[in-house]
Design a protein around this motif. Structure first.
Motif, PDB file in Angstrom:
ATOM      1  N   UNK A 175      47.411  34.777  51.510  1.00  0.00           N
ATOM      2  CA  UNK A 175      47.651  36.504  51.606  1.00  0.00           C
ATOM      3  C   UNK A 175      48.246  36.685  50.166  1.00  0.00           C
ATOM      4  N   UNK A 176      48.077  37.850  49.731  1.00  0.00           N
ATOM      5  CA  UNK A 176      48.869  38.551  48.586  1.00  0.00           C
ATOM      6  C   UNK A 176      50.451  39.000  49.068  1.00  0.00           C
ATOM      7  N   UNK A 177      51.152  38.719  48.118  1.00  0.00           N
ATOM      8  CA  UNK A 177      52.712  39.528  48.299  1.00  0.00           C
ATOM      9  C   UNK A 177      52.836  40.344  47.087  1.00  0.00           C
ATOM     10  N   UNK A 178      51.817  40.874  46.315  1.00  0.00           N
ATOM     11  CA  UNK A 178      51.716  41.428  45.204  1.00  0.00           C
ATOM     12  C   UNK A 178      51.646  43.001  45.484  1.00  0.00           C
ATOM     13  N   UNK A 179      52.252  43.782  44.560  1.00  0.00           N
ATOM     14  CA  UNK A 179      51.790  45.171  44.395  1.00  0.00           C
ATOM     15  C   UNK A 179      50.622  45.538  43.535  1.00  0.00           C
ATOM     16  N   UNK A 180      50.967  46.715  43.029  1.00  0.00           N
ATOM     17  CA  UNK A 180      49.691  47.075  42.199  1.00  0.00           C
ATOM     18  C   UNK A 180      49.252  46.517  40.687  1.00  0.00           C
ATOM     19  N   UNK A 181      50.646  46.104  40.432  1.00  0.00           N
ATOM     20  CA  UNK A 181      50.324  45.208  39.072  1.00  0.00           C
ATOM     21  C   UNK A 181      49.974  43.817  39.195  1.00  0.00           C
ATOM     22  N   UNK A 182      50.664  43.237  40.210  1.00  0.00           N
ATOM     23  CA  UNK A 182      50.426  41.648  40.387  1.00  0.00           C
ATOM     24  C   UNK A 182      48.754  41.638  40.805  1.00  0.00           C
ATOM     25  N   UNK A 183      48.526  42.503  41.789  1.00  0.00           N
ATOM     26  CA  UNK A 183      46.968  42.427  42.213  1.00  0.00           C
ATOM     27  C   UNK A 183      45.998  42.495  41.176  1.00  0.00           C
ATOM     28  N   UNK A 184      46.238  43.333  40.344  1.00  0.00           N
ATOM     29  CA  UNK A 184      45.514  43.593  38.977  1.00  0.00           C
ATOM     30  C   UNK A 184      44.905  42.272  38.514  1.00  0.00           C
ATOM     31  N   UNK A 185      46.019  41.436  38.277  1.00  0.00           N
ATOM     32  CA  UNK A 185      45.910  40.191  37.441  1.00  0.00           C
ATOM     33  C   UNK A 185      45.651  38.781  37.986  1.00  0.00           C
ATOM     34  N   UNK A 186      46.101  38.947  39.690  1.00  0.00           N
ATOM     35  CA  UNK A 186      46.044  37.602  40.095  1.00  0.00           C
ATOM     36  C   UNK A 186      44.793  36.786  40.391  1.00  0.00           C
ATOM     37  N   UNK A 187      43.723  37.637  40.618  1.00  0.00           N
ATOM     38  CA  UNK A 187      42.338  37.135  40.950  1.00  0.00           C
ATOM     39  C   UNK A 187      41.764  36.571  39.455  1.00  0.00           C
ATOM     40  N   UNK A 188      41.879  37.332  38.439  1.00  0.00           N
ATOM     41  CA  UNK A 188      41.562  36.587  37.281  1.00  0.00           C
ATOM     42  C   UNK A 188      42.307  35.471  36.926  1.00  0.00           C
ATOM     43  N   UNK A 189      43.586  35.068  37.299  1.00  0.00           N
ATOM     44  CA  UNK A 189      44.457  34.130  36.866  1.00  0.00           C
ATOM     45  C   UNK A 189      44.244  33.069  37.878  1.00  0.00           C
ATOM     46  N   UNK A 190      43.874  33.144  39.060  1.00  0.00           N
ATOM     47  CA  UNK A 190      43.397  32.042  40.069  1.00  0.00           C
ATOM     48  C   UNK A 190      42.069  31.669  39.451  1.00  0.00           C
TER      49      UNK A 190
ATOM     50  N   UNK B 239      40.696  31.652  36.319  1.00  0.00           N
ATOM     51  CA  UNK B 239      40.863  31.105  35.197  1.00  0.00           C
ATOM     52  C   UNK B 239      41.319  29.819  35.069  1.00  0.00           C
ATOM     53  N   UNK B 240      42.140  29.798  36.026  1.00  0.00           N
ATOM     54  CA  UNK B 240      43.070  28.264  36.058  1.00  0.00           C
ATOM     55  C   UNK B 240      42.264  27.325  37.094  1.00  0.00           C
ATOM     56  N   UNK B 241      41.026  27.736  37.666  1.00  0.00           N
ATOM     57  CA  UNK B 241      40.264  26.808  38.404  1.00  0.00           C
ATOM     58  C   UNK B 241      40.419  26.903  39.947  1.00  0.00           C
ATOM     59  N   UNK B 242      40.902  28.064  40.524  1.00  0.00           N
ATOM     60  CA  UNK B 242      40.882  28.420  41.883  1.00  0.00           C
ATOM     61  C   UNK B 242      40.118  29.575  42.332  1.00  0.00           C
ATOM     62  N   UNK B 243      39.070  29.646  41.889  1.00  0.00           N
ATOM     63  CA  UNK B 243      38.093  30.918  42.312  1.00  0.00           C
ATOM     64  C   UNK B 243      38.307  30.993  43.872  1.00  0.00           C
ATOM     65  N   UNK B 244      37.944  29.673  44.480  1.00  0.00           N
ATOM     66  CA  UNK B 244      37.889  29.518  45.744  1.00  0.00           C
ATOM     67  C   UNK B 244      39.160  30.429  46.636  1.00  0.00           C
ATOM     68  N   UNK B 245      40.294  30.403  46.239  1.00  0.00           N
ATOM     69  CA  UNK B 245      41.528  30.684  46.478  1.00  0.00           C
ATOM     70  C   UNK B 245      41.569  32.432  46.514  1.00  0.00           C
ATOM     71  N   UNK B 246      40.891  32.822  45.288  1.00  0.00           N
ATOM     72  CA  UNK B 246      40.802  34.249  45.098  1.00  0.00           C
ATOM     73  C   UNK B 246      40.058  34.853  46.590  1.00  0.00           C
ATOM     74  N   UNK B 247      38.813  34.048  46.632  1.00  0.00           N
ATOM     75  CA  UNK B 247      37.894  34.641  47.303  1.00  0.00           C
ATOM     76  C   UNK B 247      38.388  34.463  48.917  1.00  0.00           C
TER      77      UNK B 247
END
Length: 905
Positions: free
Chosen positions: A707-722, A724-732
Motif C-alpha cells: 500500500x502507499x503511505x504517500x501524499x500527493x507529491x510522493x504519489x505523483x512519482x512513486x509509480x514511475x520510480x518503481x 524505472x527501477x524494475x518493479x512495475x509489478x509492485x506498482x500494479x
C-alpha cells in the motif's frame, strides 16, 4: 502512393477567430501510405482572400520551399498582419523521396484587435447595483455581491452584410444575446484571470444573426470580479464589427448610449447559487423595438487590458439523466445522477405563478437519504426558481456552478419525476486526445474516475475542487496532474493561458502565490506548488515542442529560481515549505516527509529543468550556471538527508533518505516519499541507488503490505520510480489493491471521481469527493501498461515498452499528438503475444517486445524478425538488441503488427 496534409491548426486551433498574436504559428500532420516516411521540406502560403488561396497564390506570405522536418509551431514570417482581417493558408510537403504532396485544404485564421487603438468601445457599468451578502468563504468571510444587470443596444443595418463579428468581455461573467437568441454556446465566460492585470475577450461570428433591425443584449453576473478579491462591480466592453459587401466597415460599441436595468436574475454567485424570479422577465428585452424608456443609461468606467481568449471556452458538454429519485421526507425529493460531476441541473416545471422551487446540490448523503452538504463549507450551493405560471417552464443557472452527485428539490408543485430534471456537465471544453482501455476493470474504473475528475476541475483555470467554497487554482494540484491532463486532453492553449496567469501573478522579488490567479493571495508559494511555473512550461516543450513558451517565460522563471536561491541556506530551503507531501493516509499534513525535504527537492528539480530550458534556448552560460547550481544543491541535499546504517540481520549497509523521527525507537526514520523523490531524479550516487531503492521496496511491500503511505507529491512519482527501477509489478499491485489506502479502495467505496483524501470522510472537514491531485496515477496507465513514452520534444521520437501483468489479457491506448495519432494495442494468451503499433509520419519509435519464454519467435506481418536471438535483416524494421528480456526494434512511420510465439516457462 497516397500522401496528403491534414489537421491544419493555427496556434493549436482550427480556424481561430479574434487572434491577437502578431506572428501566429502553424501546425499540420502528414498522412502517408508508405512506411518510414518523413517530411523533408514544407511550403506555407498565406493569402488575403479565398480565391487567391484556391489559386495557390500566397500574396501575404510564401515561405518558399523550406528544408525542415518541423511540422509543429512553424512561425509566420510574412508582412505585418492587420487587425480584424481574415487570412487563408495552405501547406504542402515533400517526403523523404522528395515527392511533393498536393496543397492541403484551405484553412484560415482571423485577427482581432491587435492594439489598444483597435478598441473603439468603452467599458461601461450600471451606476448603482442592488447588493446582497453571500456566505463567502473561510478566508474573507461574507462577500458583497450584486444582482445581475441587463444591458441592451439597438442598431440598424442598411446594406448587404459580408461578415459580422462581436468582440466582448463582461466581468465577472456574461451571457451574450442578439435578436432574441443566445450567441454561441459558451457559458461562464470569460475565463478567470487577475482582473487588475488582464481580462479575456471572446470573438463570435454573428453574420447569420444580423437583420435589418437588431438588438444586442448582455447579462452580467459576479463571477470572481467581486470586492472580496479586490475588484469592483460588474462591467462590460463590447464592439461589433460589420463589414459590408462594398468593403465599408462599421463598429457598434459600448458607450453611454446603451441602456441597463436589473431583471429576473437577481442573486448570483459561484459559491452562492442563483435566485431567478421569472415573474420579472422582460419579454423581448434582447429584440428590436423593445420599450426601454424606463431603463437607465450606463456610466463609463475603467477596465483592464484585454487579451484574446484562445483556450477552449467553458461549455455544457453532456447531459446526464438521473438514475433514481426518492422522497426522504414529505415535500423533499432527492435525485441520484450516479456520477459526481460539475455544472447544474436543467429543471422542467409547471405550476402556479409565484411557486418557489429550491434546488440544492451535494456529493454525499446522510443516513436518512437526505443530502449531506457538510463538506461544502460556506458554499450555499442553492438555486432558486420562482415560476411565472405559464405552461412548462425550463430553468438552468447562468452564473454559478456546482460539484454534485445528488440534487435535492423542494417546493416543486406536485411530485416531480425522473424526467423533471437533467444534469448539465460543465467544464472547459478541451478536446479528448487520449484513450485507454484494458482487461482489468479496476484499472478502467480508476482511469474513468481520473478523466471525470480532471474535466470537473478545468474551469478556465485548473481548480482543486468544484463543490466547496474554494475552487481555486492551486498550483500544486495543477502541476501534479499536468502530465495526466496532457495524455487525456489537448491542454496546449489552456496551459498557455495558465502560464500567463502565473507570469502576471509574480511579484517583484520573483515569488509566486500558491493560488493562481491569486484571488487568495498566498505568497510565497510552497516550492512544491510554485514549481508549476517551470514544470508546466517544460511540459509544453516536451509534449508540444513549444519553444516560444520557454522564451516568453524564461526571464520570469529565472526570477523565480533566483528567489528560491535567495531563500536557501547552504543549498537547503528551510522556510518556504508549507504543505509538502500533502494528504498522506490518515493525515492532512505530511507525517514523515519534512516540508524542507520536499521544498529543497523541488528547488533542485526546478534548477535542473531551468538549466535544460537554457540549453534549448541557446543560453549556454545560463545552462552551465544552473547546471552547476543544481549539482551544488544535490550535494547539499545528500549531505542533509542521505543516511547510511548497518543492519545486523542483513550484514550490510542500508542507505536511505531521512525523514521525521516519530519515536525514540524509530531506528530508520524515513518514508516512501523520502526515497521516491531522490530516486526519481537519480540524486544518490550511482553505486547506492539500488540500495536506496531496496529500502523503498521494503517500505512499500513489507511495512505497508503493498500500500502507499504517500501524499500527493510522493504519489505523483512513486509509480514511475518503481517501474524505472524494475518493479512495475509492485506498482500494479499497489494500484489495484481494494483495501485502504488505495485507488481500488475508493472504487470499492463507490467513488466516481478521485477523492481529496485516501479516507472516505463525510463530515465537515477537508474531504472533497472530487479532487484531481491524486490523478497522476493515470499517466502510469499510458506510460507503463500502454508503454508509450515521449523521448524527443513534440513526439519526434517515442518508446513503446509495455509492462504486461500476469493477470492482464489486453491493453489499448490511443494518443492524438501534435505529430498525429499514436496507437498501441497488445493482447496475450498462452503461447502468443501480439502488439500492434501505429507510428505517425515524421516520427520514429523504439519498440520493446517482452520475451516470455526460453524459446520464442517474433514475426511482423507474417515475416520473421527474430528467433531465439537470431535476427533477420529488414529494411523497414531494424533489430537493435536484446535488453532485459526485451527484443528492441527501431521503426519509422506506419502500422506494425508484431506477433510473438513462445514456449511458456
Amino acid at each position: 502512393m497516397s500522401f496528403k496534409i491534414s489537421n491544419l491548426k493555427c496556434e493549436y486551433t482550427k480556424n481561430p477567430l479574434g487572434l491577437d498574436i502578431k506572428r501566429p504559428r502553424f501546425s499540420w500532420t502528414l498522412d502517408h501510405s508508405e512506411r518510414n516516411q518523413k517530411q523533408l521540406a514544407y511550403q506555407i502560403i498565406v493569402s488575403s482572400n479565398l480565391e487567391k488561396a484556391l489559386r495557390e497564390e500566397g500574396d501575404v506570405w510564401d515561405s518558399g520551399k523550406v528544408v525542415s522536418d518541423n511540422n509543429v509551431n512553424v512561425e509566420y514570417a510574412g508582412k505585418e498582419l492587420e487587425g480584424f482581417q481574415r487570412y487563408y493558408w495552405r501547406v504542402r510537403c515533400w517526403d523523404k523521396m522528395e515527392r511533393v504532396s498536393p496543397y492541403s485544404e484551405v484553412a484560415f485564421f482571423e485577427m482581432g484587435p491587435l492594439k489598444s487603438s483597435d478598441w473603439f468601445a468603452k467599458w461601461i457599468r450600471k451606476l448603482s447595483y442592488k447588493t446582497f451578502l453571500s456566505e463567502g468563504d473561510h478566508l474573507y468571510g461574507e462577500y458583497e455581491e450584486v444582482y445581475a444587470a441587463y444591458f441592451r443596444k439597438e442598431f440598424e443595418v442598411k446594406k448587404h452584410v459580408k461578415r459580422a463579428r462581436v468582440y466582448v468581455c463582461g466581468l465577472g461573467l456574461y451571457e451574450l444575446r442578439m435578436n432574441g437568441r443566445k450567441v454561441g454556446n459558451n457559458v461562464l465566460d470569460p475565463g478567470q484571470t487577475d482582473y487588475s492585470k488582464i481580462a479575456l475577450y471572446s470573438t463570435f461570428d454573428i453574420t447569420g444573426l444580423v437583420e435589418e433591425k437588431n438588438a444586442i443584449g448582455v447579462i452580467l453576473g459576479n463571477g470572481r470580479h467581486i470586492k472580496a478579491y479586490g475588484y469592483d462591480h460588474p462591467k462590460l466592453i463590447l464592439q461589433i464589427l460589420i463589414e459590408y459587401e462594398d468593403g465599408e466597415r462599421e463598429f457598434i460599441v459600448t458607450d453611454e448610449s446603451w441602456k441597463v436595468s436589473h431583471g429576473p436574475l437577481m442573486e448570483n454567485g459561484i459559491f452562492h447559487g442563483e435566485l431567478y424570479d421569472a415573474r420579472l422577465e422582460m419579454p423581448g428585452w434582447d429584440e428590436p423595438d423593445f420599450d426601454d424608456s424606463d431603463w437607465e443609461s450606463p456610466v463609463v468606467t475603467e477596465g483592464p487590458k484585454l487579451r484574446a481568449q484562445l483556450m477552449p471556452p467553458i461549455r455544457v458538454t453532456a447531459t446526464l439523466k438521473p438514475v433514481r429519485m426518492w422522497s426522504p421526507k414529505p415535500g423533499i425529493y432527492v435525485y441520484d445522477f450516479g456520477q459526481n460531476f460539475t455544472g447544474w441541473i436543467r429543471l422542467y416545471v409547471k405550476g402556479p405563478r409565484g411557486t418557489e422551487v429550491k434546488i440544492r446540490y451535494a456529493e454525499i448523503l446522510n443516513d436518512d437519504g437526505t443530502i449531506n452538504t457538510s463538506n461544502l463549507l460556506k458554499a450555499r450551493a442553492l438555486d432558486t426558481y420562482i415560476l411565472r405560471g405559464e405552461g412548462i417552464e425550463v430553468y438552468e443557472p447562468r452564473f454559478t456552478y456546482h460539484g454534485f452527485k445528488y440534487v435535492e428539490i423542494t417546493g416543486y408543485p406536485g411530485v416531480p419525476s425522473l424526467e423533471s430534471v437533467e444534469g448539465c456537465f460543465v467544464h472547459t471544453d478541451v478536446k479528448k486526445v487520449g484513450d485507454f482501455y484494458c482487461s482489468n476493470e479496476m484499472i478502467n474504473k480508476i482511469h474513468r474516475n481520473a478523466v471525470w475528475g480532471q474535466l470537473c476541475n478545468l474551469m478556465s483555470i485548473p481548480t482543486d475542487c468544484p463543490q466547496r467554497s474554494e475552487r481555486m487554482g492551486w498550483m500544486g494540484d495543477a502541476q501534479l496532474s499536468a502530465e495526466e491532463a496532457i495524455h487525456n486532453f489537448d491542454m496546449a492553449q489552456f496551459y498557455m493561458k495558465y502560464l500567463m496567469d502565473m507570469k502576471l501573478s509574480q511579484k517583484e522579488d520573483g515569488s509566486l502565490s500558491d493560488v493562481v490567479p491569486p484571488y487568495w493571495s498566498f505568497y510565497p508559494a510552497d516550492p512544491a506548488w510554485g514549481t508549476a511555473y517551470i514544470t508546466i512550461a517544460w511540459y509544453m516543450y516536451i509534449y508540444y515542442n513549444d519553444t516560444r513558451v520557454l522564451e516568453e517565460h524564461y526571464e520570469n522563471m529565472v526570477r523565480y529560481v533566483e528567489f528560491l536561491r535567495r531563500n536557501s541556506r547552504d543549498g537547503i530551503i528551510e522556510n518556504l515549505g508549507k504543505y509538502g507531501d500533502w494528504c498522506p493516509p490518515g493525515s492532512i499534513f505530511s507525517k514523515r516527509t519534512p516540508v524542507e525535504f520536499t521544498a529543497t527537492w523541488y528547488y533542485y528539480h526546478d534548477v535542473l529543468i531551468l538549466s535544460e530550458i537554457a540549453k534549448v534556448l541557446g543560453r549556454d552560460e545560463d545552462h552551465q550556471k544552473y547546471r552547476e547550481l543544481a549539482d551544488s544543491i544535490k550535494e547539499s541535499f545528500n549531505k542533509k538527508f542521505l543516511r547510511k546504517k548497518y543492519v545486523e540481520q542483513e550484514r550490510s549497509d542500508v542507505y536511505f533518505y531521512e525523514g521525521t523521527k516519530l519515536s525514540p525507537i524509530d531506528s530508520t526514520p524515513t518514508s516512501q516519499t523520502c526515497n521516491t523523490l531522490p530516486l526519481y531524479l537519480k540524486m544518490a550516487p550511482d553505486d547506492i541507488l539500488a540500495k536506496v531503492f531496496g529500502v523503498l521496496v521494503r517500505l512499500v511491500e513489507t511495512e505497508h503490505d503493498s500500500h502507499l503511505d504517500t501524499g500527493i507529491v510522493g504519489t505523483r512519482y512513486i509509480f514511475d520510480v518503481l517501474t524505472e527501477y524494475g518493479r512495475p509489478d509492485m506498482a500494479y499491485r499497489v494500484i489495484t489493491r481494494e483495501s485502504y489506502p488505495g485507488f481500488g479502495y475508493m472504487i470499492k467505496e463507490g467513488a466516481t471521481t478521485l477523492w481529496e483524501r485516501w479516507e472516505k470522510l463525510e463530515g465537515s472537514g477537508m474531504n472533497s469527493h472530487n479532487h484531481i491531485m491524486f490523478g497522476s496515477v493515470d499517466t502510469w496507465f499510458y506510460k507503463a501498461l500502454g508503454g508509450v513514452t515521449v523521448l524527443d520534444p513534440g513526439w519526434g521520437r517515442f518508446r513503446v515498452k509495455p509492462f504486461v501483468p500476469d493477470d492482464m489479457k489486453f491493453v489499448k491506448v490511443r494518443l492524438d499528438t501534435v505529430r498525429g495519432e499514436i496507437s498501441v494495442s497488445w493482447e496475450k494468451d498462452e503461447g502468443h503475444f501480439r502488439i500492434s503499433v501505429h507510428v505517425p509520419c515524421n516520427t520514429t519509435a523504439e519498440i520493446y517486445i517482452p520475451i516470455f519464454g526460453k524459446w520464442y519467435k517474433i514475426k511482423e506481418r507474417g515475416r520473421k524478425l527474430i528467433e531465439n536471438g537470431e535476427a533477420e535483416v529488414r529494411s523497414d524494421v531494424s533489430f537493435v538488441k536484446i535488453e532485459n528480456d526485451h527484443a528492441v526494434f527501431n521503426v519509422g512511420s506506419g502500422w506494425y503488427d508484431f506477433v510473438e510465439e513462445y514456449e511458456p516457462s
